[in-house]
Design a protein around this motif. Structure first.
Motif, PDB file in Angstrom:
ATOM      1  N   VAL A 190       1.090  16.271  53.780  1.00 43.12           N
ATOM      2  CA  VAL A 190       1.065  17.728  53.659  1.00 43.12           C
ATOM      3  C   VAL A 190       0.833  18.138  52.203  1.00 43.12           C
ATOM      4  O   VAL A 190       0.068  19.074  51.913  1.00 43.12           O
ATOM      5  CB  VAL A 190       2.383  18.331  54.189  1.00 43.12           C
ATOM      6  N   ASP A 191       1.470  17.442  51.286  1.00 45.13           N
ATOM      7  CA  ASP A 191       1.309  17.735  49.862  1.00 45.13           C
ATOM      8  C   ASP A 191      -0.142  17.551  49.440  1.00 45.13           C
ATOM      9  O   ASP A 191      -0.695  18.348  48.663  1.00 45.13           O
ATOM     10  CB  ASP A 191       2.220  16.809  49.055  1.00 45.13           C
ATOM     11  N   ASN A 194      -2.310  20.416  50.852  1.00 50.61           N
ATOM     12  CA  ASN A 194      -2.062  21.698  50.187  1.00 50.61           C
ATOM     13  C   ASN A 194      -2.448  21.720  48.709  1.00 50.61           C
ATOM     14  O   ASN A 194      -2.437  22.781  48.089  1.00 50.61           O
ATOM     15  CB  ASN A 194      -0.584  22.075  50.329  1.00 50.61           C
ATOM     16  N   ASN A 195      -2.762  20.560  48.147  1.00 52.39           N
ATOM     17  CA  ASN A 195      -3.098  20.487  46.723  1.00 52.39           C
ATOM     18  C   ASN A 195      -4.394  19.706  46.519  1.00 52.39           C
ATOM     19  O   ASN A 195      -4.352  18.538  46.080  1.00 52.39           O
ATOM     20  CB  ASN A 195      -1.954  19.837  45.944  1.00 52.39           C
ATOM     21  N   SER A 222      -7.178  14.478  48.153  1.00 51.51           N
ATOM     22  CA  SER A 222      -7.915  15.155  49.219  1.00 51.51           C
ATOM     23  C   SER A 222      -9.394  15.265  48.860  1.00 51.51           C
ATOM     24  O   SER A 222      -9.771  15.320  47.699  1.00 51.51           O
ATOM     25  CB  SER A 222      -7.325  16.548  49.463  1.00 51.51           C
ATOM     26  N   SER A 229     -12.921  23.532  51.344  1.00 52.90           N
ATOM     27  CA  SER A 229     -11.943  23.233  52.394  1.00 52.90           C
ATOM     28  C   SER A 229     -11.727  21.725  52.484  1.00 52.90           C
ATOM     29  O   SER A 229     -12.690  20.946  52.455  1.00 52.90           O
ATOM     30  CB  SER A 229     -12.442  23.750  53.750  1.00 52.90           C
TER      31      SER A 229
END
Length: 450
Positions: A190-191, A194-195, A222, A229
């Protein structure tokens, strides 16, 4: 994503995504080859910035910008720091996974090279080379989609954990996560989502197909599309099981040694060059607390808290400084038990602590209670003195009247017992007997410790 631990190799490989302006892969040997830290790549979009002369960097950039797809240049340059000569083969290619333009850099040391263009002999070789590069790495490389499912894993991952592609691709990452680490891995996922662009580090145990567990260390980042996105997460990991086993063994050894040291009644402590406590075993802490009413703690200046007198502080400062100058020696330390009033004696040895270079960085101290030993020694000295006194009494005070008695007996008239002279001799015998009794009493008194 980047491993800051240098390797001892004289070459390295770098993969840079031109479209995303970020590094996809960097060999561990990069840091030792270029003699830089891990932050260098995070602060530069071109790893040569600040490492070569500005005119050299400008020439390399011009050659790179002029590359056609699947073409290469080979060049030699010197690093400004240390004057190390390196040869780099730089290739413009396409990432077989994303289609992005990438720069492949293969760098070696101490090779002669020229600024020449070396085209690939046939199309598609760059993709094969990149796939081969990925599969030949000792690190793990995985990609996970935004639903948490594996979309890619390299050969090292499959070989280490024993899975097939069918076991992994399309399955949620929790399949390779033990229940105890499930929330930890989920939080990292999740981290990362979101980053975008932030490197997320994770260390956890990963189960193999046969059930065995591996300690692993990961860096995730990511991957975003053209609109910003996040579409995937890429992770580079490595097996740290041997290191963790060594660490566990070291901790067990440390605990065993700690238990051994704390189960002895001898005092063991050490101080640094500033005379501050670096280590104290339990016996030492308890004794200092008992004698002074103040508990010592690590980092405190030894023998300088309010529980010690100024004289004690000055004395121990001298002791420590002698050892810090390289002297190894012993002393007898004397103190008084505040409860019983008994005098306590400790034999303390001072041992300089050296670095590998021979510099003294502290002092190791070992104290052994010799109060009982000194008491026994004192008793033995007293006993020996008494024995010497007994011998003296026996040879002088006792032998003299005995000799007199024997002489008087020899003077007696054994034929005529009623001889008037015998009466006088018997009177003298009574006097000598009293002297013998007195001497015997002196001997008996000398055998009793006072």
């Amino acid at each position: 994503m980047f491993n800051p631990n240098p390797a001892a190799n004289g070459n390295c490989t770098i993969v840079f995504d031109i479209d995303e302006q970020k590094y996809l892969f960097v060999s561990e040997s990069f840091y030792s080859l270029f003699e830089v830290g891990a932050d260098h790549l995070r602060q530069s979009v071109d790893f040569l910035i600040g490492l070569v002369k500005p005119e050299t960097f400008a020439g390399i950039k011009q050659l790179t910008d002029g590359l056609a797809m699947n073409e290469s240049i080979q060049m030699t340059y010197h690093l400004e720091a240390g004057q190390k000569q390196l040869t780099e083969k730089r290739t413009l290619a396409a990432d077989g996974l994303t289609g992005h333009k990438i720069i492949l850099s293969n760098i070696t040391s101490a090779l002669d090279g020229v600024h020449t263009l070396i085209p690939f002999s046939r199309p598609g070789l760059s993709e094969q080379f990149l796939n081969s590069l990925i599969d030949s790495q000792t690190n793990f490389l995985v990609r996970i989609d935004i639903n948490g499912k594996f979309s890619f894993a390299n050969r090292r991952f499959f070989k280490t954990f024993g899975y097939d592609e069918a076991d992994i691709i399309g399955h949620h990452f929790s399949k390779t996560t033990i229940p105890q680490d499930a929330q930890l891995c989920q939080d990292a996922f999740v981290d990362c989502i979101n980053n975008p662009g932030k490197i997320i580090r994770l260390a956890h145990k990963k189960p193999a197909k046969d059930g065995s567990l591996y300690d692993t260390e990961w860096e995730f980042v990511s991957i975003a599309d053209g609109n910003g996105s996040v579409v995937e997460i890429q992770g580079i990991g490595r097996d740290i099981t041997p290191q963790m086993q060594m660490r566990e063994e070291a901790l067990q050894m440390k605990d065993s040694l700690e238990a051994l040291i704390n189960n002895t009644q001898d005092h063991i402590w050490s101080i640094d060059k500033e005379l501050r406590y670096m280590y104290m075993n339990q016996a030492y802490v308890e004794q200092v607390t008992h004698l002074t009413g103040v508990k010592p703690y690590k980092g405190q200046y030894s023998y300088k808290h309010e529980g010690f007198s100024r004289q004690v502080t000055d004395d121990w400062t001298v002791y420590y400084n002698r050892a810090l100058s390289g002297e190894r020696y012993d002393i007898i330390s004397e103190s008084t038990d505040p409860v019983s009033g008994q005098r306590l004696y400790y034999e303390v040895s001072f041992n300089p602590i050296y670095t590998a270079g021979g510099d003294v960085i502290g002092v190791g101290c070992f104290g052994h209670n010799i109060t009982d030993r000194l008491k026994i020694q004192k008793e033995l000295v007293g006993q020996n003195e008494r024995l010497r006194n007994i011998a003296s009494l026996s040879s002088h005070e006792l032998r003299r009247p005995v000799a007199s008695m024997l002489g008087l007996i020899g003077l007696m008239d054994h034929e005529d017992f009623y001889n008037p002279e015998n009466k006088e001799i018997i009177a003298h015998l009574f006097t000598v007997s009293a002297e013998i009794d007195t001497a015997i009493r002196l001997v008996v008194d000398s055998t009793i410790a006072k």
